[in-house]
Design an enzyme around this catalytic site. Structure first.
Site, PDB file in Angstrom:
ATOM      1  N   GLN A  91     -12.443  -9.072  -5.792  1.00  0.00           N
ATOM      2  CA  GLN A  91     -11.826  -8.344  -6.901  1.00  0.00           C
ATOM      3  C   GLN A  91     -10.432  -8.894  -7.173  1.00  0.00           C
ATOM      4  O   GLN A  91      -9.579  -8.911  -6.293  1.00  0.00           O
ATOM      5  CB  GLN A  91     -11.720  -6.845  -6.590  1.00  0.00           C
ATOM      6  CG  GLN A  91     -11.062  -6.063  -7.732  1.00  0.00           C
ATOM      7  CD  GLN A  91     -10.855  -4.598  -7.419  1.00  0.00           C
ATOM      8  OE1 GLN A  91     -11.491  -4.052  -6.511  1.00  0.00           O
ATOM      9  NE2 GLN A  91      -9.961  -3.947  -8.135  1.00  0.00           N
ATOM     10  N   CYS A  97     -12.282  -1.753  -9.405  1.00  0.00           N
ATOM     11  CA  CYS A  97     -13.084  -1.485  -8.205  1.00  0.00           C
ATOM     12  C   CYS A  97     -14.328  -0.657  -8.521  1.00  0.00           C
ATOM     13  O   CYS A  97     -15.341  -0.772  -7.823  1.00  0.00           O
ATOM     14  CB  CYS A  97     -12.241  -0.805  -7.127  1.00  0.00           C
ATOM     15  SG  CYS A  97     -11.487   0.763  -7.623  1.00  0.00           S
ATOM     16  N   HIS A 168      -9.664   4.105  -4.445  1.00  0.00           N
ATOM     17  CA  HIS A 168     -10.374   2.820  -4.465  1.00  0.00           C
ATOM     18  C   HIS A 168     -11.854   3.031  -4.149  1.00  0.00           C
ATOM     19  O   HIS A 168     -12.207   3.884  -3.334  1.00  0.00           O
ATOM     20  CB  HIS A 168      -9.740   1.885  -3.424  1.00  0.00           C
ATOM     21  CG  HIS A 168     -10.340   0.516  -3.382  1.00  0.00           C
ATOM     22  ND1 HIS A 168     -10.121  -0.428  -4.354  1.00  0.00           N
ATOM     23  CD2 HIS A 168     -11.162  -0.070  -2.465  1.00  0.00           C
ATOM     24  CE1 HIS A 168     -10.772  -1.540  -4.045  1.00  0.00           C
ATOM     25  NE2 HIS A 168     -11.415  -1.345  -2.907  1.00  0.00           N
ATOM     26  N   ASP A 196     -16.765  -4.518  -0.497  1.00  0.00           N
ATOM     27  CA  ASP A 196     -15.513  -4.104  -1.123  1.00  0.00           C
ATOM     28  C   ASP A 196     -14.802  -5.365  -1.587  1.00  0.00           C
ATOM     29  O   ASP A 196     -14.444  -6.218  -0.772  1.00  0.00           O
ATOM     30  CB  ASP A 196     -14.664  -3.345  -0.095  1.00  0.00           C
ATOM     31  CG  ASP A 196     -13.362  -2.807  -0.656  1.00  0.00           C
ATOM     32  OD1 ASP A 196     -12.907  -3.308  -1.706  1.00  0.00           O
ATOM     33  OD2 ASP A 196     -12.788  -1.888  -0.049  1.00  0.00           O
TER      34      ASP A 196
END
Length: 242
Positions: A91, A97, A168, A196
Site C-alpha cells: 500500500q 487500506c 487501518h 496488510d
C-alpha cells in the site's frame, strides 16, 4: 508532488458489497457481513463458508509498536513459508487500506469476477508483477479510485474534512500449507495468512482449521488485548447463496 490520499472506507457490509459489485464480483459468489463479536455465540451467527475476514483496528500505541517489531523479526529471521499463490500488494496510497483489504480478500478467495470487469482486468495486468508494480497499476487505474470514492461516500457516517485517521484495515485468508506442497504431503493442510499492505509482505498466522474461529483467536491475542480502544470492527466474506 503531493501524495495520493483517498477518503477512508467505512467498515460496513453495504459499503464493501457495493464496492465489490461495482468492481466486478459476481453477486451470487460471495458477500460481506458483520461479525458482531468474538464469543462462540456471536461467531455462530456468521453465515457459513467464510472465505476471508477483514479487521478495522486502531493502528497506534502498542499495536503499532508490535507490528514494527514483528516486521523487523521476520526480516531478520524469516517465517513459515507462504504459499506462492497468495496475492499481496504494497500500500502506497494514503487511506487506501479499505480497498487493499477488499482486493486481498476477494482475489485470494476463489470467487468469480465478471469478464472484462475492473477486478478481472486488474488481476490479469498484475500477473508476474511485484507487489510494488501491482500498486503502481492501482495508482494509475483511476476507475478504482472512483469506485473507492463512491463506496466511501455511501456509508452511514459523514466524510470527515480531516482525512488523517489512525484506523487501518487488514485482512485474513486461508492458503495451502506451502511446506506440505513442497514435500508433496498427501493430506492437504491450510494456514491462516494475514494480508496488510502496510506491512512488508504476507504474514503466516499458523495452522488453519476453521478460518473464522482461528482469526477470532488471533484478533483477541494480537489486537484487542493490546489496546484499550473500542474502535474495532470485523466483517466476513461469506459464500454466496447460490
Amino acid at each position: 508532488m503531493s501524495e495520493s490520499r483517498w477518503i477512508p472506507l467505512e467498515s460496513n457490509p453495504d459499503v464493501f458489497n457495493s464496492w465489490a459489485a461495482t468492481a466486478g464480483l459476481v453477486a451470487s459468489q460471495a458477500y460481506f457481513e458483520d461479525i458482531y463479536g468474538l464469543d462462540p455465540d456471536l461467531l455462530g451467527m456468521v453465515s457459513g463458508g467464510v472465505k476471508a475476514v477483514t479487521l478495522l483496528f486502531p493502528c497506534s500505541g502498542t499495536i503499532a509498536a508490535k507490528r514494527k517489531e514483528e516486521d523487523e523479526k521476520i526480516a531478520a529471521q524469516g517465517q513459515y513459508s507462504i504459499d506462492p499463490t497468495i496475492f499481496w500488494m504494497k500500500q502506497t496510497i494514503v487511506n487506501a487500506c479499505g480497498t487493499m483489504g477488499l482486493l486481498h480478500a476477494l482475489i485470494n478467495s476463489n470467487v468469480t469476477f465478471a469478464p472484462e470487469s475492473p477486478l478481472a482486468r486488474f488481476i490479469d495486468e498484475c500477473k508476474d508483477k511485484t507487489p510494488l508494480e501491482r500498486v503502481k497499476i492501482l495508482e494509475e487505474t483511476s476507475l478504482f479510485e472512483r469506485i473507492h470514492t463512491s463506496a466511501a461516500t455511501s456509508g452511514q457516517t459523514t466524510v470527515p474534512k480531516d482525512l488523517d485517521t489512525y484506523l487501518h484495515f487488514t485482512c485474513f485468508v486461508k492458503a495451502p500449507d506451502a511446506t506440505a506442497r513442497e514435500t508433496e504431503t498427501q493430506a492437504r493442510k491450510w494456514r491462516v495468512i494475514e494480508l496488510d499492505g502496510a506491512r512488508n509482505g504476507p504474514i503466516d498466522r499458523g495452522e488453519c482449521t476453521n478460518l473464522l474461529q482461528d482469526v477470532a483467536k488471533i484478533v483477541k491475542e494480537r489486537y484487542i488485548k493490546e489496546s484499550k480502544s473500542v474502535n474495532f470492527s470485523m466483517m466476513a466474506l461469506c459464500s454466496g447463496k447460490d
